[in-house]
Design an enzyme around this catalytic site. Structure first.
Site, PDB file in Angstrom:
ATOM      1  N   ASN A  18       0.851  -1.191   0.000  1.00 48.87           N
ATOM      2  CA  ASN A  18       0.000   0.000   0.000  1.00 48.87           C
ATOM      3  C   ASN A  18       0.895   1.253   0.000  1.00 48.87           C
ATOM      4  O   ASN A  18       1.692   1.456   0.916  1.00 48.87           O
ATOM      5  CB  ASN A  18      -0.890  -0.046   1.259  1.00 48.87           C
ATOM      6  CG  ASN A  18      -1.808   1.159   1.347  1.00 48.87           C
ATOM      7  OD1 ASN A  18      -1.409   2.281   1.074  1.00 48.87           O
ATOM      8  ND2 ASN A  18      -3.039   0.937   1.741  1.00 48.87           N
ATOM      9  N   HIS A  21      -4.770  11.438   0.911  1.00 46.56           N
ATOM     10  CA  HIS A  21      -3.460  11.009   0.382  1.00 46.56           C
ATOM     11  C   HIS A  21      -3.559  10.737  -1.124  1.00 46.56           C
ATOM     12  O   HIS A  21      -3.143  11.574  -1.911  1.00 46.56           O
ATOM     13  CB  HIS A  21      -2.825   9.854   1.178  1.00 46.56           C
ATOM     14  CG  HIS A  21      -3.760   8.815   1.720  1.00 46.56           C
ATOM     15  ND1 HIS A  21      -4.585   8.094   0.919  1.00 46.56           N
ATOM     16  CD2 HIS A  21      -3.975   8.380   2.997  1.00 46.56           C
ATOM     17  CE1 HIS A  21      -5.271   7.237   1.662  1.00 46.56           C
ATOM     18  NE2 HIS A  21      -4.943   7.386   2.939  1.00 46.56           N
ATOM     19  N   THR A  58      -6.838   6.323  10.314  1.00 43.63           N
ATOM     20  CA  THR A  58      -6.753   5.231   9.341  1.00 43.63           C
ATOM     21  C   THR A  58      -8.023   4.409   9.498  1.00 43.63           C
ATOM     22  O   THR A  58      -8.826   4.680  10.398  1.00 43.63           O
ATOM     23  CB  THR A  58      -5.478   4.382   9.572  1.00 43.63           C
ATOM     24  OG1 THR A  58      -5.449   3.340   8.612  1.00 43.63           O
ATOM     25  CG2 THR A  58      -5.434   3.765  10.968  1.00 43.63           C
ATOM     26  N   ARG A 112       3.670  18.887   1.376  1.00 42.45           N
ATOM     27  CA  ARG A 112       4.242  20.090   0.788  1.00 42.45           C
ATOM     28  C   ARG A 112       3.444  20.601  -0.409  1.00 42.45           C
ATOM     29  O   ARG A 112       3.821  21.590  -1.019  1.00 42.45           O
ATOM     30  CB  ARG A 112       5.697  19.817   0.337  1.00 42.45           C
ATOM     31  CG  ARG A 112       6.675  19.648   1.466  1.00 42.45           C
ATOM     32  CD  ARG A 112       6.824  20.899   2.301  1.00 42.45           C
ATOM     33  NE  ARG A 112       7.479  21.973   1.594  1.00 42.45           N
ATOM     34  CZ  ARG A 112       8.774  22.254   1.672  1.00 42.45           C
ATOM     35  NH1 ARG A 112       9.550  21.540   2.442  1.00 42.45           N
ATOM     36  NH2 ARG A 112       9.286  23.255   1.003  1.00 42.45           N
ATOM     37  N   GLU A 154     -10.997  -9.642   3.532  1.00 47.22           N
ATOM     38  CA  GLU A 154      -9.681  -9.259   4.059  1.00 47.22           C
ATOM     39  C   GLU A 154      -9.833  -9.187   5.567  1.00 47.22           C
ATOM     40  O   GLU A 154     -10.608  -8.368   6.085  1.00 47.22           O
ATOM     41  CB  GLU A 154      -9.208  -7.904   3.499  1.00 47.22           C
ATOM     42  CG  GLU A 154      -7.848  -7.518   4.089  1.00 47.22           C
ATOM     43  CD  GLU A 154      -7.268  -6.235   3.514  1.00 47.22           C
ATOM     44  OE1 GLU A 154      -7.600  -5.878   2.371  1.00 47.22           O
ATOM     45  OE2 GLU A 154      -6.479  -5.592   4.242  1.00 47.22           O
ATOM     46  N   HIS A 169      -3.649  -4.656   7.931  1.00 46.19           N
ATOM     47  CA  HIS A 169      -3.803  -3.547   8.879  1.00 46.19           C
ATOM     48  C   HIS A 169      -2.920  -3.715  10.105  1.00 46.19           C
ATOM     49  O   HIS A 169      -3.093  -4.664  10.856  1.00 46.19           O
ATOM     50  CB  HIS A 169      -5.256  -3.328   9.314  1.00 46.19           C
ATOM     51  CG  HIS A 169      -5.517  -1.881   9.629  1.00 46.19           C
ATOM     52  ND1 HIS A 169      -5.079  -1.284  10.778  1.00 46.19           N
ATOM     53  CD2 HIS A 169      -6.090  -0.899   8.900  1.00 46.19           C
ATOM     54  CE1 HIS A 169      -5.407  -0.005  10.763  1.00 46.19           C
ATOM     55  NE2 HIS A 169      -6.015   0.264   9.615  1.00 46.19           N
ATOM     56  N   GLY A 170      -1.971  -2.813  10.218  1.00 45.77           N
ATOM     57  CA  GLY A 170      -1.105  -2.787  11.400  1.00 45.77           C
ATOM     58  C   GLY A 170       0.036  -3.789  11.364  1.00 45.77           C
ATOM     59  O   GLY A 170       0.819  -3.883  12.315  1.00 45.77           O
ATOM     60  N   HIS A 180      -5.729   3.443  -1.408  1.00 45.17           N
ATOM     61  CA  HIS A 180      -7.046   3.755  -0.840  1.00 45.17           C
ATOM     62  C   HIS A 180      -7.408   5.168  -1.281  1.00 45.17           C
ATOM     63  O   HIS A 180      -6.768   6.133  -0.863  1.00 45.17           O
ATOM     64  CB  HIS A 180      -6.962   3.658   0.689  1.00 45.17           C
ATOM     65  CG  HIS A 180      -8.272   3.863   1.393  1.00 45.17           C
ATOM     66  ND1 HIS A 180      -8.398   3.712   2.750  1.00 45.17           N
ATOM     67  CD2 HIS A 180      -9.504   4.213   0.950  1.00 45.17           C
ATOM     68  CE1 HIS A 180      -9.655   3.947   3.101  1.00 45.17           C
ATOM     69  NE2 HIS A 180     -10.343   4.270   2.021  1.00 45.17           N
ATOM     70  N   GLY A 199       1.015  -1.461   4.397  1.00 45.38           N
ATOM     71  CA  GLY A 199       1.374  -0.109   3.983  1.00 45.38           C
ATOM     72  C   GLY A 199       2.311   0.601   4.930  1.00 45.38           C
ATOM     73  O   GLY A 199       3.514   0.739   4.673  1.00 45.38           O
ATOM     74  N   HIS A 200       1.785   1.032   6.073  1.00 46.75           N
ATOM     75  CA  HIS A 200       2.514   1.944   6.946  1.00 46.75           C
ATOM     76  C   HIS A 200       3.907   1.459   7.341  1.00 46.75           C
ATOM     77  O   HIS A 200       4.879   2.213   7.270  1.00 46.75           O
ATOM     78  CB  HIS A 200       1.671   2.238   8.193  1.00 46.75           C
ATOM     79  CG  HIS A 200       2.249   3.313   9.040  1.00 46.75           C
ATOM     80  ND1 HIS A 200       3.015   3.043  10.159  1.00 46.75           N
ATOM     81  CD2 HIS A 200       2.231   4.652   8.906  1.00 46.75           C
ATOM     82  CE1 HIS A 200       3.415   4.189  10.683  1.00 46.75           C
ATOM     83  NE2 HIS A 200       2.960   5.173   9.943  1.00 46.75           N
ATOM     84  N   ASP A 235      -0.122   4.474  -0.127  1.00 50.46           N
ATOM     85  CA  ASP A 235      -0.841   5.701   0.260  1.00 50.46           C
ATOM     86  C   ASP A 235       0.058   6.751   0.914  1.00 50.46           C
ATOM     87  O   ASP A 235      -0.083   7.952   0.669  1.00 50.46           O
ATOM     88  CB  ASP A 235      -1.938   5.383   1.284  1.00 50.46           C
ATOM     89  CG  ASP A 235      -3.090   4.599   0.695  1.00 50.46           C
ATOM     90  OD1 ASP A 235      -3.135   4.428  -0.540  1.00 50.46           O
ATOM     91  OD2 ASP A 235      -3.940   4.146   1.491  1.00 50.46           O
ATOM     92  N   HIS A 236       0.951   6.265   1.800  1.00 48.88           N
ATOM     93  CA  HIS A 236       1.688   7.248   2.602  1.00 48.88           C
ATOM     94  C   HIS A 236       2.848   7.911   1.871  1.00 48.88           C
ATOM     95  O   HIS A 236       3.420   8.877   2.363  1.00 48.88           O
ATOM     96  CB  HIS A 236       2.074   6.656   3.951  1.00 48.88           C
ATOM     97  CG  HIS A 236       0.838   6.382   4.769  1.00 48.88           C
ATOM     98  ND1 HIS A 236      -0.180   7.303   4.885  1.00 48.88           N
ATOM     99  CD2 HIS A 236       0.413   5.282   5.429  1.00 48.88           C
ATOM    100  CE1 HIS A 236      -1.163   6.794   5.601  1.00 48.88           C
ATOM    101  NE2 HIS A 236      -0.824   5.566   5.945  1.00 48.88           N
TER     102      HIS A 236
HETATM  103  N1  PXP Z   1      -5.985  -3.146   4.468  1.00 46.58           N
HETATM  104  C1  PXP Z   1      -6.939  -2.190   4.526  1.00 46.58           C
HETATM  105  C2  PXP Z   1      -8.321  -2.554   4.141  1.00 46.58           C
HETATM  106  C3  PXP Z   1      -6.632  -0.868   4.933  1.00 46.58           C
HETATM  107  O1  PXP Z   1      -7.584   0.061   4.969  1.00 46.58           O
HETATM  108  C4  PXP Z   1      -5.288  -0.558   5.242  1.00 46.58           C
HETATM  109  C5  PXP Z   1      -4.933   0.846   5.611  1.00 46.58           C
HETATM  110  O2  PXP Z   1      -5.096   1.669   4.498  1.00 46.58           O
HETATM  111  C6  PXP Z   1      -4.334  -1.590   5.140  1.00 46.58           C
HETATM  112  C7  PXP Z   1      -4.702  -2.870   4.773  1.00 46.58           C
HETATM  113  C8  PXP Z   1      -2.880  -1.336   5.419  1.00 46.58           C
HETATM  114  O3  PXP Z   1      -2.716  -1.055   6.769  1.00 46.58           O
HETATM  115  P1  PXP Z   1      -1.273  -0.578   7.275  1.00 46.58           P
HETATM  116  O4  PXP Z   1      -1.003   0.733   6.630  1.00 46.58           O
HETATM  117  O5  PXP Z   1      -1.455  -0.491   8.742  1.00 46.58           O
HETATM  118  O6  PXP Z   1      -0.297  -1.630   6.848  1.00 46.58           O
END
Ligand code: PXP
Length: 238
Positions: free
Chosen positions: A7, A50, A100, A18, A151, A191-192, A43, A213-214, A9-10
């Site tokens: 992911n 983002h 999030t 900026r 998921e 997630h996480g 996302h 992602g993060h 996004d970040h």
């Molecule tokens: N899966 C879903 C459905 C999410 O909404 C997110 C966060 O955008 C992630 C996975 C990824 O989570 P993380 O950024 O904590 O890895």
């Protein structure tokens, strides 16, 4: 071996801080693919905090693996998905004030709308996944409304602080995997998840793809995108 969808996004979050053009999530996606990612996840949030519409369009043209679009169940997002045609859509709950995604979709509550919108996306050739808590009733409802995948929301497992609670959350995930398998529902998770907590989830086996992602983007800021992705791919080998 489980697959990894990165992911990005970040990368867009840093760019938007900026209000300029760099760093570009498109470049990050290319590097993630070169390092072994099986897919790219983005996302598109309703507030566009983002990922922007332009990113969705350019990424659709440049991603060489698979594009997974996370989005809320709104008419606007459904129209964007039908126009962009990502390989898959993951439907998520969305709140404007959350940092999030918090919690999974309430599939039981949204059954009728979900059934109709899932069919619409599938008719366009898009695979549909629902982001849900590892809860048996939500899994049964996901199967009933015709989703291809669920998921599993791994947030609780990642957040708890004691070993007993962690084991309890892993058990919930394990039961969710076995329930989905019986129904023939595909299984993703995310997630996480990070470089420390991923291995115990991989060890449960049965999860086809992880959306992360993060933690990858945070590590990439320090060691580079290719190394950050490659290290996660290694951990998914179990
Ligand atoms: N899966 C879903 C459905 C999410 O909404 C997110 C966060 O955008 C992630 C996975 C990824 O989570 P993380 O950024 O904590 O890895």
């Amino acid at each position: 071996m489980a697959k990894l969808s990165v992911n990005v996004d970040h990368i867009a979050t840093i760019r938007n801080a900026r209000g300029v053009l760099e760093p570009d999530p498109v470049a990050a996606a290319v590097l993630a693919e070169l390092a072994g990612a099986d897919g790219i996840t983005i996302h598109l949030r309703e507030d566009r905090r983002h990922i922007h519409d332009r990113d969705v369009e350019v990424l659709r043209q440049t991603i060489k693996t698979r594009m997974n679009l996370e989005m809320a169940l709104t008419d606007e997002m459904i129209a964007i998905a039908l126009k962009t045609l990502p390989d898959s859509v993951t439907l998520v709950p969305e709140g404007r004030h959350e940092l999030t995604t918090e919690g999974g979709l309430d599939v039981l509550l949204l059954q009728n709308t979900l059934k109709q919108k899932i069919a619409l996306l599938q008719q366009a050739g898009i695979i549909v996944s629902l982001f849900i808590e590892p809860d048996i009733e939500q899994i049964k409802a996901s199967h009933k409304v015709g989703a291809d995948y669920m998921e599993i929301h791994t947030g609780m497992y990642c957040e708890v602080r004691t070993e007993t609670a962690r084991r309890e959350q892993l058990r919930r995930i394990e039961l969710a995997i076995s329930a989905a398998r019986k129904l023939g529902l595909g299984i993703n998770a995310g997630h996480g998840l990070d470089y420390r907590n991923i291995s115990r989830v991989v060890a449960l086996s049965g999860i086809e793809e992880f959306n992360i992602g993060h933690s990858i983007i945070s590590r990439a800021a320090l060691v580079g995108m290719e190394r950050a992705v490659r290290e996660m791919v290694e951990l998914l080998k179990g």
